[in-house]
Design a protein around this motif. Structure first.
Motif, PDB file in Angstrom:
ATOM      1  N   ALA A  49      -7.521  68.768  83.601  1.00  0.00           N
ATOM      2  CA  ALA A  49      -7.730  69.274  82.238  1.00  0.00           C
ATOM      3  C   ALA A  49      -9.074  69.973  82.164  1.00  0.00           C
ATOM      4  N   ALA A  50      -9.188  70.896  81.199  1.00  0.00           N
ATOM      5  CA  ALA A  50     -10.442  71.604  80.981  1.00  0.00           C
ATOM      6  C   ALA A  50     -10.678  71.788  79.490  1.00  0.00           C
ATOM      7  N   SER A  51     -11.951  71.844  79.145  1.00  0.00           N
ATOM      8  CA  SER A  51     -12.360  72.086  77.764  1.00  0.00           C
ATOM      9  C   SER A  51     -13.379  73.205  77.731  1.00  0.00           C
ATOM     10  N   SER A  52     -13.226  74.097  76.774  1.00  0.00           N
ATOM     11  CA  SER A  52     -14.228  75.137  76.588  1.00  0.00           C
ATOM     12  C   SER A  52     -15.525  74.522  76.063  1.00  0.00           C
ATOM     13  N   ARG A  53     -16.564  75.335  75.952  1.00  0.00           N
ATOM     14  CA  ARG A  53     -17.873  74.828  75.519  1.00  0.00           C
ATOM     15  C   ARG A  53     -17.805  74.138  74.162  1.00  0.00           C
ATOM     16  N   SER A  54     -17.032  74.708  73.274  1.00  0.00           N
ATOM     17  CA  SER A  54     -16.943  74.159  71.922  1.00  0.00           C
ATOM     18  C   SER A  54     -15.929  73.033  71.817  1.00  0.00           C
ATOM     19  N   GLY A  55     -15.018  72.999  72.775  1.00  0.00           N
ATOM     20  CA  GLY A  55     -13.928  72.032  72.721  1.00  0.00           C
ATOM     21  C   GLY A  55     -12.696  72.543  71.999  1.00  0.00           C
ATOM     22  N   ILE A  56     -12.795  73.752  71.461  1.00  0.00           N
ATOM     23  CA  ILE A  56     -11.651  74.298  70.718  1.00  0.00           C
ATOM     24  C   ILE A  56     -10.500  74.646  71.653  1.00  0.00           C
ATOM     25  N   ASP A  57     -10.850  75.201  72.803  1.00  0.00           N
ATOM     26  CA  ASP A  57      -9.819  75.569  73.779  1.00  0.00           C
ATOM     27  C   ASP A  57      -9.715  74.494  74.846  1.00  0.00           C
ATOM     28  N   THR A  58      -8.484  74.109  75.139  1.00  0.00           N
ATOM     29  CA  THR A  58      -8.236  73.127  76.199  1.00  0.00           C
ATOM     30  C   THR A  58      -7.053  73.584  77.049  1.00  0.00           C
ATOM     31  N   ALA A  59      -7.017  73.086  78.257  1.00  0.00           N
ATOM     32  CA  ALA A  59      -5.935  73.414  79.180  1.00  0.00           C
ATOM     33  C   ALA A  59      -5.592  72.179  79.993  1.00  0.00           C
ATOM     34  N   TYR A  60      -4.323  72.105  80.404  1.00  0.00           N
ATOM     35  CA  TYR A  60      -3.859  70.921  81.126  1.00  0.00           C
ATOM     36  C   TYR A  60      -2.944  71.327  82.283  1.00  0.00           C
ATOM     37  N   ALA A  61      -2.967  70.502  83.314  1.00  0.00           N
ATOM     38  CA  ALA A  61      -1.973  70.633  84.365  1.00  0.00           C
ATOM     39  C   ALA A  61      -0.623  70.238  83.785  1.00  0.00           C
ATOM     40  N   ASP A  62       0.431  70.858  84.282  1.00  0.00           N
ATOM     41  CA  ASP A  62       1.773  70.553  83.779  1.00  0.00           C
ATOM     42  C   ASP A  62       2.109  69.069  83.943  1.00  0.00           C
ATOM     43  N   PHE A  68      -2.097  63.362  78.547  1.00  0.00           N
ATOM     44  CA  PHE A  68      -3.558  63.305  78.641  1.00  0.00           C
ATOM     45  C   PHE A  68      -4.166  64.220  77.595  1.00  0.00           C
ATOM     46  N   THR A  69      -5.345  63.832  77.105  1.00  0.00           N
ATOM     47  CA  THR A  69      -6.084  64.648  76.149  1.00  0.00           C
ATOM     48  C   THR A  69      -7.557  64.700  76.537  1.00  0.00           C
ATOM     49  N   ILE A  70      -8.074  65.902  76.682  1.00  0.00           N
ATOM     50  CA  ILE A  70      -9.494  66.082  76.938  1.00  0.00           C
ATOM     51  C   ILE A  70     -10.203  66.369  75.616  1.00  0.00           C
ATOM     52  N   SER A  71     -11.369  65.783  75.454  1.00  0.00           N
ATOM     53  CA  SER A  71     -12.173  66.034  74.263  1.00  0.00           C
ATOM     54  C   SER A  71     -13.641  65.914  74.640  1.00  0.00           C
ATOM     55  N   ARG A  72     -14.491  66.410  73.781  1.00  0.00           N
ATOM     56  CA  ARG A  72     -15.915  66.334  74.069  1.00  0.00           C
ATOM     57  C   ARG A  72     -16.697  66.126  72.789  1.00  0.00           C
ATOM     58  N   ASP A  73     -17.831  65.473  72.953  1.00  0.00           N
ATOM     59  CA  ASP A  73     -18.760  65.272  71.845  1.00  0.00           C
ATOM     60  C   ASP A  73     -20.091  65.849  72.305  1.00  0.00           C
ATOM     61  N   ASN A  74     -20.392  67.046  71.872  1.00  0.00           N
ATOM     62  CA  ASN A  74     -21.608  67.704  72.339  1.00  0.00           C
ATOM     63  C   ASN A  74     -22.876  67.013  71.837  1.00  0.00           C
ATOM     64  N   ALA A  75     -22.775  66.307  70.732  1.00  0.00           N
ATOM     65  CA  ALA A  75     -23.939  65.567  70.236  1.00  0.00           C
ATOM     66  C   ALA A  75     -24.267  64.383  71.140  1.00  0.00           C
TER      67      ALA A  75
END
Length: 122
Positions: A49-62, A68-75
Motif C-alpha cells: 500500500a502507498a499513501s500520498s503526502r497528504s494521505g488523500i491518495d492511496t493505492a493498494y496491491a490487488d 487493508f487500509t493505509i492511513s497517516r497522521d502527519n501531526a
C-alpha cells in the motif's frame, strides 16, 4: 535523513486483524509519500500500500484491496496499516518506507524501516 520504526506485528489467526504503525523521525514527515511493502520467505519484496503526502491518495496491491487500509497522521509523524480478514498468505515481514514521490515501486523509496513480522496461522 528519515528514520523509520515499525511496530504492531505479531501472530494472529486467519480472519483476524492487526494494525501496524510506523513512526518517523528526522526530516519533516509530511514531505514524504509513505508505503508499506512485505517480504515472505523465499519471495521478493512486494508492494502492499502507498499513501500520498497528504494521505488523500492511496493505492493498494490487488491481493490486499478491500482488506487493508493505509492511513497517516502527519501531526504524529506516523503511518498505519490496518489489516483485516488476514490470511495465511499475508505472512511476511512488513516494511514501511518513505519516498519523495508517490509510488508503488520499491526502487522509488529512499528510506526503510527494519521490518516487523506478521504471522497468520490457519
Amino acid at each position: 535523513q528519515v528514520q523509520l520504526v515499525e511496530s504492531g506485528g505479531g501472530l494472529v489467526q486467519a480472519g483476524g486483524s492487526l494494525r501496524l504503525s510506523c513512526a518517523a523521525s528526522g526530516r519533516t514527515f509530511s514531505i514524504y509519500a509513505m508505503g508499506w511493502f512485505r517480504q515472505a520467505p523465499g519471495k521478493e519484496r512486494e508492494f502492499v500500500a502507498a499513501s500520498s503526502r497528504s494521505g488523500i491518495d492511496t493505492a493498494y496491491a490487488d491481493s490486499v484491496k478491500g482488506r487493508f487500509t493505509i492511513s497517516r497522521d502527519n501531526a504524529k509523524n506516523t503511518v498505519y496499516l490496518q489489516m483485516n480478514s488476514l490470511k495465511p498468505e499475508d505472512t511476511a515481514v512488513y516494511y514501511c518506507a518513505a519516498s519523495a514521490q508517490y509510488s508503488g515501486r520499491a526502487r522509488d523509496y529512499d528510506y526503510w524501516g527494519q521490518g516487523t513480522q506478521v504471522t497468520v496461522s490457519s
